[in-house]
Design a protein around this motif. Structure first.
Motif, PDB file in Angstrom:
ATOM      1  N   PHE A  48      63.305 -30.793  51.800  1.00  0.00           N
ATOM      2  CA  PHE A  48      62.291 -29.721  52.101  1.00  0.00           C
ATOM      3  C   PHE A  48      63.099 -28.468  52.821  1.00  0.00           C
ATOM      4  O   PHE A  48      63.656 -28.591  53.487  1.00  0.00           O
ATOM      5  CB  PHE A  48      61.210 -29.713  52.847  1.00  0.00           C
ATOM      6  CG  PHE A  48      59.985 -30.883  52.564  1.00  0.00           C
ATOM      7  CD1 PHE A  48      59.170 -30.806  51.573  1.00  0.00           C
ATOM      8  CD2 PHE A  48      60.459 -32.290  53.040  1.00  0.00           C
ATOM      9  CE1 PHE A  48      58.355 -32.125  51.502  1.00  0.00           C
ATOM     10  CE2 PHE A  48      59.447 -33.126  52.727  1.00  0.00           C
ATOM     11  CZ  PHE A  48      58.575 -33.068  51.830  1.00  0.00           C
ATOM     12  N   TYR A  86      53.398 -30.493  57.134  1.00  0.00           N
ATOM     13  CA  TYR A  86      53.086 -30.256  55.812  1.00  0.00           C
ATOM     14  C   TYR A  86      51.646 -30.800  55.113  1.00  0.00           C
ATOM     15  O   TYR A  86      51.141 -31.776  55.573  1.00  0.00           O
ATOM     16  CB  TYR A  86      54.022 -31.409  55.467  1.00  0.00           C
ATOM     17  CG  TYR A  86      54.441 -31.823  54.078  1.00  0.00           C
ATOM     18  CD1 TYR A  86      54.996 -30.508  53.107  1.00  0.00           C
ATOM     19  CD2 TYR A  86      53.891 -32.793  53.182  1.00  0.00           C
ATOM     20  CE1 TYR A  86      54.858 -30.822  51.645  1.00  0.00           C
ATOM     21  CE2 TYR A  86      54.206 -33.075  51.677  1.00  0.00           C
ATOM     22  CZ  TYR A  86      54.736 -32.052  51.015  1.00  0.00           C
ATOM     23  OH  TYR A  86      55.025 -31.993  49.714  1.00  0.00           O
ATOM     24  N   TYR A 110      50.383 -30.253  51.870  1.00  0.00           N
ATOM     25  CA  TYR A 110      50.695 -30.323  50.219  1.00  0.00           C
ATOM     26  C   TYR A 110      49.852 -31.760  50.000  1.00  0.00           C
ATOM     27  O   TYR A 110      50.408 -32.752  50.493  1.00  0.00           O
ATOM     28  CB  TYR A 110      51.853 -30.299  49.852  1.00  0.00           C
ATOM     29  CG  TYR A 110      52.034 -30.389  48.044  1.00  0.00           C
ATOM     30  CD1 TYR A 110      51.612 -29.063  47.427  1.00  0.00           C
ATOM     31  CD2 TYR A 110      52.302 -31.594  47.405  1.00  0.00           C
ATOM     32  CE1 TYR A 110      51.629 -29.118  45.970  1.00  0.00           C
ATOM     33  CE2 TYR A 110      52.182 -31.583  46.056  1.00  0.00           C
ATOM     34  CZ  TYR A 110      51.861 -30.140  45.444  1.00  0.00           C
ATOM     35  OH  TYR A 110      51.921 -30.478  43.898  1.00  0.00           O
ATOM     36  N   TRP A 168      57.037 -21.897  51.123  1.00  0.00           N
ATOM     37  CA  TRP A 168      56.987 -21.633  49.548  1.00  0.00           C
ATOM     38  C   TRP A 168      57.628 -22.869  48.782  1.00  0.00           C
ATOM     39  O   TRP A 168      59.048 -22.975  49.056  1.00  0.00           O
ATOM     40  CB  TRP A 168      57.054 -20.413  49.311  1.00  0.00           C
ATOM     41  CG  TRP A 168      57.097 -20.255  47.616  1.00  0.00           C
ATOM     42  CD1 TRP A 168      58.046 -20.314  46.597  1.00  0.00           C
ATOM     43  CD2 TRP A 168      55.861 -20.026  47.012  1.00  0.00           C
ATOM     44  NE1 TRP A 168      57.492 -19.967  45.413  1.00  0.00           N
ATOM     45  CE2 TRP A 168      56.125 -19.870  45.647  1.00  0.00           C
ATOM     46  CE3 TRP A 168      54.325 -19.963  47.328  1.00  0.00           C
ATOM     47  CZ2 TRP A 168      55.173 -19.732  44.504  1.00  0.00           C
ATOM     48  CZ3 TRP A 168      53.497 -19.637  46.378  1.00  0.00           C
ATOM     49  CH2 TRP A 168      53.864 -19.572  45.027  1.00  0.00           C
ATOM     50  N   SER A 169      57.345 -23.418  47.620  1.00  0.00           N
ATOM     51  CA  SER A 169      57.937 -24.291  46.963  1.00  0.00           C
ATOM     52  C   SER A 169      57.812 -23.796  45.415  1.00  0.00           C
ATOM     53  O   SER A 169      56.781 -23.577  44.797  1.00  0.00           O
ATOM     54  CB  SER A 169      57.353 -25.822  46.993  1.00  0.00           C
ATOM     55  OG  SER A 169      57.781 -26.451  45.914  1.00  0.00           O
ATOM     56  N   ASP A 171      58.476 -25.700  42.986  1.00  0.00           N
ATOM     57  CA  ASP A 171      58.278 -26.609  42.139  1.00  0.00           C
ATOM     58  C   ASP A 171      56.830 -26.725  41.841  1.00  0.00           C
ATOM     59  O   ASP A 171      56.441 -27.081  40.995  1.00  0.00           O
ATOM     60  CB  ASP A 171      58.760 -28.024  42.732  1.00  0.00           C
ATOM     61  CG  ASP A 171      60.328 -28.124  42.719  1.00  0.00           C
ATOM     62  OD1 ASP A 171      60.875 -27.624  41.832  1.00  0.00           O
ATOM     63  OD2 ASP A 171      61.008 -28.703  43.547  1.00  0.00           O
ATOM     64  N   SER A 172      55.997 -26.705  43.080  1.00  0.00           N
ATOM     65  CA  SER A 172      54.736 -26.772  43.013  1.00  0.00           C
ATOM     66  C   SER A 172      54.150 -25.538  42.961  1.00  0.00           C
ATOM     67  O   SER A 172      52.894 -25.568  42.900  1.00  0.00           O
ATOM     68  CB  SER A 172      54.069 -27.401  44.301  1.00  0.00           C
ATOM     69  OG  SER A 172      54.709 -26.688  45.311  1.00  0.00           O
ATOM     70  N   GLU A 183      53.437 -25.265  50.939  1.00  0.00           N
ATOM     71  CA  GLU A 183      53.179 -26.489  51.036  1.00  0.00           C
ATOM     72  C   GLU A 183      53.149 -26.713  52.495  1.00  0.00           C
ATOM     73  O   GLU A 183      52.922 -28.048  52.923  1.00  0.00           O
ATOM     74  CB  GLU A 183      54.403 -27.382  50.679  1.00  0.00           C
ATOM     75  CG  GLU A 183      54.508 -27.268  48.926  1.00  0.00           C
ATOM     76  CD  GLU A 183      55.538 -28.183  48.329  1.00  0.00           C
ATOM     77  OE1 GLU A 183      55.377 -28.455  47.216  1.00  0.00           O
ATOM     78  OE2 GLU A 183      56.296 -28.721  49.151  1.00  0.00           O
TER      79      GLU A 183
END
Length: 201
Positions: free
Chosen positions: A122, A163, A165, A173-174, A176-177, A181
């Motif tokens: 992460f 965390y 998510y 911020w991700s 990927d998602s 998160e």
């Protein structure tokens, strides 16, 4: 002990014995693999000669790998290690130039990063763009939930990031998602006086 043969290595170290009694070392290395830049490293004792680092009588008894890498040198970093309730190693680093923490957990099968794809990794971006967060970061895991404690250098406060998510958070911020998160909030206000001290949990 162990020796990583790179020139500028072993900076900002942290050490931990896991539930099987094996030592792990987290550290920063600026020349790993001949690349210019910074690498945030993890070394694990394997003891049987199957590793890729160590010298002399310890050759091959350690396994050394980079978990994260950057193309620029860092003027300040830090490393910290912990384990979760299943005994899996969790490591956190602080990226001084970009001003955010990095976190990785050794989950074995099903990982997506790190050596042998056995880690989940992460990058915890700040809640407010441009804030410098993550100094003296410490990972903490309770009931499987990943948590970070660190200093927000910009505001001079102690913060916590958890965390959350697949729930929606307010930081980390991700792409990927396509979501935040992590949930970040202030624990303690230091009245605007920034004290450069470590954190223990």
């Amino acid at each position: 002990g162990f020796m990583d043969p790179s020139d500028r290595t072993g900076m900002y170290t942290a050490a931990l014995y896991d539930s099987d009694g094996r030592p792990w070392v987290a550290y920063q290395n600026e020349t790993y693999g001949g690349s210019i830049g910074t690498h945030w490293m993890i070394a694990k004792w394997v003891g049987d000669g199957s590793g890729n680092c160590g010298e002399g009588s310890l050759a091959g008894k350690w396994d050394c790998h980079d978990l994260f890498a950057s193309g620029s040198p860092q003027w300040f970093s830090s490393s910290a290690l912990s384990t979760d309730i299943w005994g899996r190693v969790v490591v956190a680093y602080y990226v001084g130039v970009q001003g955010h923490p990095l976190l990785a957990r050794n989950i074995g099968a099903g990982g997506i990063c790190g050596p042998y794809d056995k880690w989940e990794c992460f990058v915890v971006a700040p809640q407010t763009s441009g804030h410098d967060i993550g100094k003296h970061v410490v990972p903490y895991v309770k009931d499987g939930s990943l948590t970070l404690f660190y200093q927000n250098v910009t505001l001079g406060v102690l913060e916590r990031a958890g965390y959350v998510y697949p729930e929606s958070g307010n930081c980390g911020w991700s792409d990927d998602s396509n979501s935040y998160e992590w949930q970040c909030f202030t624990i303690s206000d230091m009245d605007g006086i920034y004290m450069d001290r470590g954190i223990a949990v």
